[in-house]
Motif scaffolding. Structure first.
Motif, PDB file in Angstrom:
ATOM      1  N   ARG A   1       0.639  -1.622  -0.242  1.00 48.37           N
ATOM      2  CA  ARG A   1      -0.111   0.078   0.319  1.00 48.37           C
ATOM      3  C   ARG A   1       0.763   0.786   0.573  1.00 48.37           C
ATOM      4  NH1 ARG A   1      -4.502  -0.644  -2.068  1.00 48.37           N
ATOM      5  NH2 ARG A   1      -5.256   0.936  -1.014  1.00 48.37           N
ATOM      6  N   GLN A   2       2.103   1.160  -0.142  1.00 43.06           N
ATOM      7  CA  GLN A   2       2.908   2.431  -0.071  1.00 43.06           C
ATOM      8  C   GLN A   2       2.791   3.030   0.742  1.00 43.06           C
ATOM      9  OE1 GLN A   2       4.805   3.141  -3.489  1.00 43.06           O
ATOM     10  NE2 GLN A   2       4.840   0.517  -2.524  1.00 43.06           N
ATOM     11  N   SER A   3       2.620   2.784   2.286  1.00 44.54           N
ATOM     12  CA  SER A   3       2.746   3.524   3.281  1.00 44.54           C
ATOM     13  C   SER A   3       3.168   4.616   3.664  1.00 44.54           C
ATOM     14  CB  SER A   3       2.141   2.410   4.279  1.00 44.54           C
ATOM     15  OG  SER A   3       3.205   1.992   5.189  1.00 44.54           O
ATOM     16  N   LEU A   4       4.660   4.390   2.679  1.00 42.64           N
ATOM     17  CA  LEU A   4       6.072   5.069   3.032  1.00 42.64           C
ATOM     18  C   LEU A   4       6.007   6.810   2.628  1.00 42.64           C
ATOM     19  CD1 LEU A   4       9.090   3.157   3.696  1.00 42.64           C
ATOM     20  CD2 LEU A   4       7.863   3.980   5.678  1.00 42.64           C
ATOM     21  N   GLN A   5       5.246   6.744   1.019  1.00 44.27           N
ATOM     22  CA  GLN A   5       4.827   7.665   1.128  1.00 44.27           C
ATOM     23  C   GLN A   5       3.928   8.654   1.633  1.00 44.27           C
ATOM     24  OE1 GLN A   5       6.105   8.252  -2.876  1.00 44.27           O
ATOM     25  NE2 GLN A   5       6.677   6.914  -2.973  1.00 44.27           N
ATOM     26  N   HIS A   6       3.158   8.095   2.484  1.00 43.64           N
ATOM     27  CA  HIS A   6       2.091   8.889   3.861  1.00 43.64           C
ATOM     28  C   HIS A   6       3.312   9.245   4.881  1.00 43.64           C
ATOM     29  CE1 HIS A   6      -0.634   9.033   0.264  1.00 43.64           C
ATOM     30  NE2 HIS A   6      -0.157   7.964   0.232  1.00 43.64           N
ATOM     31  N   PRO A   7       4.332  10.488   4.972  1.00 42.64           N
ATOM     32  CA  PRO A   7       5.204  10.332   5.956  1.00 42.64           C
ATOM     33  C   PRO A   7       3.852  10.219   7.850  1.00 42.64           C
ATOM     34  CG  PRO A   7       5.715  11.911   5.056  1.00 42.64           C
ATOM     35  CD  PRO A   7       4.471  11.306   4.181  1.00 42.64           C
ATOM     36  N   GLY A   8       4.426   9.394   8.727  1.00 40.01           N
ATOM     37  CA  GLY A   8       3.702   8.788   9.266  1.00 40.01           C
ATOM     38  C   GLY A   8       2.515   8.546   9.760  1.00 40.01           C
ATOM     39  N   LEU A   9       2.545   7.395   8.358  1.00 37.94           N
ATOM     40  CA  LEU A   9       1.277   6.647   8.316  1.00 37.94           C
ATOM     41  C   LEU A   9       2.032   5.226   9.327  1.00 37.94           C
ATOM     42  CD1 LEU A   9      -1.633   5.411   7.578  1.00 37.94           C
ATOM     43  CD2 LEU A   9      -0.460   4.696   5.274  1.00 37.94           C
ATOM     44  N   ASN A  10       2.981   4.634   9.198  1.00 35.12           N
ATOM     45  CA  ASN A  10       3.914   3.752   9.495  1.00 35.12           C
ATOM     46  C   ASN A  10       3.902   3.702  11.412  1.00 35.12           C
ATOM     47  OD1 ASN A  10       3.576   2.452   7.618  1.00 35.12           O
ATOM     48  ND2 ASN A  10       5.823   1.546   7.458  1.00 35.12           N
ATOM     49  N   LEU A  11       4.171   5.524  11.351  1.00 33.91           N
ATOM     50  CA  LEU A  11       4.443   5.076  12.601  1.00 33.91           C
ATOM     51  C   LEU A  11       3.097   5.045  14.067  1.00 33.91           C
ATOM     52  CD1 LEU A  11       5.961   6.123  15.526  1.00 33.91           C
ATOM     53  CD2 LEU A  11       5.568   8.992  14.445  1.00 33.91           C
ATOM     54  N   GLY A  12       2.262   5.723  13.362  1.00 29.12           N
ATOM     55  CA  GLY A  12       0.942   6.163  13.304  1.00 29.12           C
ATOM     56  C   GLY A  12       0.689   4.443  13.892  1.00 29.12           C
ATOM     57  N   VAL A  13       0.466   4.083  12.537  1.00 26.57           N
ATOM     58  CA  VAL A  13      -0.378   2.252  12.976  1.00 26.57           C
ATOM     59  C   VAL A  13       0.564   1.957  13.900  1.00 26.57           C
ATOM     60  CG1 VAL A  13      -0.485   0.283  11.524  1.00 26.57           C
ATOM     61  CG2 VAL A  13      -1.065   2.165  10.500  1.00 26.57           C
ATOM     62  N   PHE A  14       1.777   2.078  13.730  1.00 28.64           N
ATOM     63  CA  PHE A  14       2.069   0.750  14.856  1.00 28.64           C
ATOM     64  C   PHE A  14       2.265   1.742  16.425  1.00 28.64           C
ATOM     65  CE2 PHE A  14       5.633   0.716  18.500  1.00 28.64           C
ATOM     66  CZ  PHE A  14       5.831  -0.710  18.486  1.00 28.64           C
ATOM     67  N   LEU A  15       1.807   2.511  16.229  1.00 29.24           N
ATOM     68  CA  LEU A  15       1.298   3.199  18.179  1.00 29.24           C
ATOM     69  C   LEU A  15       0.041   2.920  18.488  1.00 29.24           C
ATOM     70  CD1 LEU A  15       3.730   6.808  18.094  1.00 29.24           C
ATOM     71  CD2 LEU A  15       4.341   4.751  19.010  1.00 29.24           C
ATOM     72  N   ALA A  16      -0.737   3.372  17.888  1.00 29.39           N
ATOM     73  CA  ALA A  16      -2.092   2.810  17.816  1.00 29.39           C
ATOM     74  C   ALA A  16      -2.255   1.879  18.029  1.00 29.39           C
ATOM     75  CB  ALA A  16      -3.158   3.635  16.630  1.00 29.39           C
ATOM     76  N   GLY A  17      -1.918   0.307  17.048  1.00 28.94           N
ATOM     77  CA  GLY A  17      -2.040  -1.025  17.319  1.00 28.94           C
ATOM     78  C   GLY A  17      -1.706  -1.634  18.256  1.00 28.94           C
ATOM     79  N   TYR A  18       0.102  -1.114  18.480  1.00 31.54           N
ATOM     80  CA  TYR A  18       0.662  -1.011  20.089  1.00 31.54           C
ATOM     81  C   TYR A  18      -0.352  -1.011  21.330  1.00 31.54           C
ATOM     82  CZ  TYR A  18       3.414  -3.124  23.806  1.00 31.54           C
ATOM     83  OH  TYR A  18       3.951  -3.889  25.271  1.00 31.54           O
ATOM     84  N   GLY A  19      -0.850   0.306  21.339  1.00 31.00           N
ATOM     85  CA  GLY A  19      -0.908   0.656  22.151  1.00 31.00           C
ATOM     86  C   GLY A  19      -2.981  -0.361  22.523  1.00 31.00           C
ATOM     87  N   MET A  20      -3.703  -0.133  21.521  1.00 28.27           N
ATOM     88  CA  MET A  20      -4.598  -0.797  22.135  1.00 28.27           C
ATOM     89  C   MET A  20      -4.297  -2.316  21.708  1.00 28.27           C
ATOM     90  SD  MET A  20      -7.335   0.972  18.003  1.00 28.27           S
ATOM     91  CE  MET A  20      -6.205   0.540  17.649  1.00 28.27           C
ATOM     92  N   ALA A  21      -3.276  -3.372  21.523  1.00 24.26           N
ATOM     93  CA  ALA A  21      -3.498  -4.614  21.535  1.00 24.26           C
ATOM     94  C   ALA A  21      -2.826  -4.561  23.241  1.00 24.26           C
ATOM     95  CB  ALA A  21      -2.268  -5.524  20.754  1.00 24.26           C
ATOM     96  N   ARG A  22      -1.929  -4.148  23.474  1.00 26.44           N
ATOM     97  CA  ARG A  22      -2.186  -3.552  25.211  1.00 26.44           C
ATOM     98  C   ARG A  22      -3.511  -3.858  26.163  1.00 26.44           C
ATOM     99  NH1 ARG A  22       3.500  -3.625  27.901  1.00 26.44           N
ATOM    100  NH2 ARG A  22       2.782  -3.617  30.247  1.00 26.44           N
ATOM    101  N   PHE A  23      -3.284  -2.655  25.981  1.00 22.58           N
ATOM    102  CA  PHE A  23      -4.717  -1.973  26.855  1.00 22.58           C
ATOM    103  C   PHE A  23      -5.665  -3.669  26.770  1.00 22.58           C
ATOM    104  CE2 PHE A  23      -8.870  -0.547  28.008  1.00 22.58           C
ATOM    105  CZ  PHE A  23      -8.261   0.573  28.415  1.00 22.58           C
ATOM    106  N   VAL A  24      -5.958  -4.448  25.272  1.00 18.60           N
ATOM    107  CA  VAL A  24      -6.855  -5.669  25.917  1.00 18.60           C
ATOM    108  C   VAL A  24      -6.135  -6.621  26.388  1.00 18.60           C
ATOM    109  CG1 VAL A  24      -7.627  -7.074  24.361  1.00 18.60           C
ATOM    110  CG2 VAL A  24      -7.499  -4.577  23.084  1.00 18.60           C
ATOM    111  N   VAL A  25      -4.686  -7.062  26.106  1.00 19.03           N
ATOM    112  CA  VAL A  25      -4.537  -8.113  26.779  1.00 19.03           C
ATOM    113  C   VAL A  25      -4.292  -7.495  28.493  1.00 19.03           C
ATOM    114  CG1 VAL A  25      -2.023  -9.374  26.859  1.00 19.03           C
ATOM    115  CG2 VAL A  25      -3.141  -8.318  24.714  1.00 19.03           C
TER     116      VAL A  25
END
Length: 299
Positions: free
Chosen positions: A218-242
């Motif tokens: 999906r060429q996410s690196l073409q959109h600065p900040g997208l990978n960072l945002g997905v990682f932070l939100a993804g980890y945060g939500m996973a950890r919150f649930v666990v």
């Protein structure tokens, strides 16, 4: 009768070698760190060698710089992880035992502290070498989940950071402290959630595959900040649930607070892991949902 999975007999040590009157051992946790760093290095090099992934067909740094960056990141992980554990989880103890802060070999590392350490290390490295900070963050974010996956598997092998008691059929009877009786309702053996495996799947495997797919498909690196945002939100939500399934931190367990909540009111509240994950989720959603022009490098 409750079905219980008995913890497999796995030694925390892969092998040990006597040398000069001392015993040197390679542990699964150390191997997880080493393998995670190697995988992250290779993933980063692959992305940097593919200029079509980046805005303007130009990678923000040379592939040869990754090895130098890894040194900074390792220092950030160790210092941040240890200081995070000291400040977030046991400040009172270490205030009265300051000499033990340096005894990392005794255990005690916090992911959220390590994350802060990595952020500061990457920021300093990018500033020193004139590299786009947001693009470096995107690169690092897409490489981290592999190490998280291996680290959580090592936690399981070490029979540490286990979950709360459960009567579900996949409950695991861990040895040592975790094997204490959970109460008459569950019988003599204490079956617990294998929360390490929940985290390995959510924080490592699923989040890692998502970021790899976003980066390469999906060429996410073409959109600065997208990978960072997905990682932070993804980890945060996973950890919150666990955190609902993890055994609460002993220092927060007290009379009237059996769930180990760091903040609670009227019987409801949040664990320390959930409190620290909330800013990650908010910041991650900000970076992931904002709309930025591809050409904006945000140096």
């Amino acid at each position: 009768m409750q079905a219980i999975i008995h913890f497999p007999e796995i030694s925390p040590e892969i092998f040990s070698i006597p040398l000069f009157g001392m015993e040197f051992a390679l542990r699964w946790y150390a191997l997880a760190y080493i393998a995670g760093i190697i995988i992250a290095w290779r993933l980063a090099v692959l992305a940097l060698n593919a200029p079509q992934l980046w805005p303007g067909q130009k990678a923000p740094m040379r592939a040869e710089q990754v090895e130098d960056l890894l040194t900074w990141i390792i220092i950030g992980v160790i210092l941040g992880g240890r200081l995070g554990f000291v400040l977030f989880y046991q400040p009172g103890y270490y205030l009265t035992h300051p000499a033990e802060i340096l005894r990392i070999w005794q255990g005690g590392m916090a992911f959220h502290g390590g994350l802060i350490g990595v952020i500061l290390a990457c920021w300093a490295y990018a500033r020193r070498h004139g590299i786009s900070k947001i693009q470096m963050a995107d690169l690092v974010a897409y490489t981290v989940p592999a190490g998280l996956l291996l680290g959580r598997l090592a936690n399981f092998i070490n029979a540490e950071l286990w979950g709360r008691p459960t009567d579900l059929p996949w409950g695991v009877a861990f040895p040592g402290q975790a094997a204490q009786d959970c109460g008459q309702a569950l019988g003599a053996l204490c079956a617990r959630h294998p929360s390490q495996l929940y985290e390995a799947a959510m924080e490592g495997l699923i989040l890692g595959l998502l970021l790899i797919w976003l980066t390469w498909r999906r060429q996410s690196l073409q959109h600065p900040g997208l990978n960072l945002g997905v990682f932070l939100a993804g980890y945060g939500m996973a950890r919150f649930v666990v955190e609902f399934f993890r055994q609460p931190d002993a220092q927060f367990v007290s009379l009237g607070n059996p769930l180990g909540l760091a903040w609670h009111m009227g019987g409801y509240g949040l664990t320390m892991g959930q409190i620290l994950s909330l800013p990650m989720i908010a910041l991650g959603l900000y970076f992931a949902l904002r709309r930025k022009p591809k050409q904006d490098q945000m140096v």
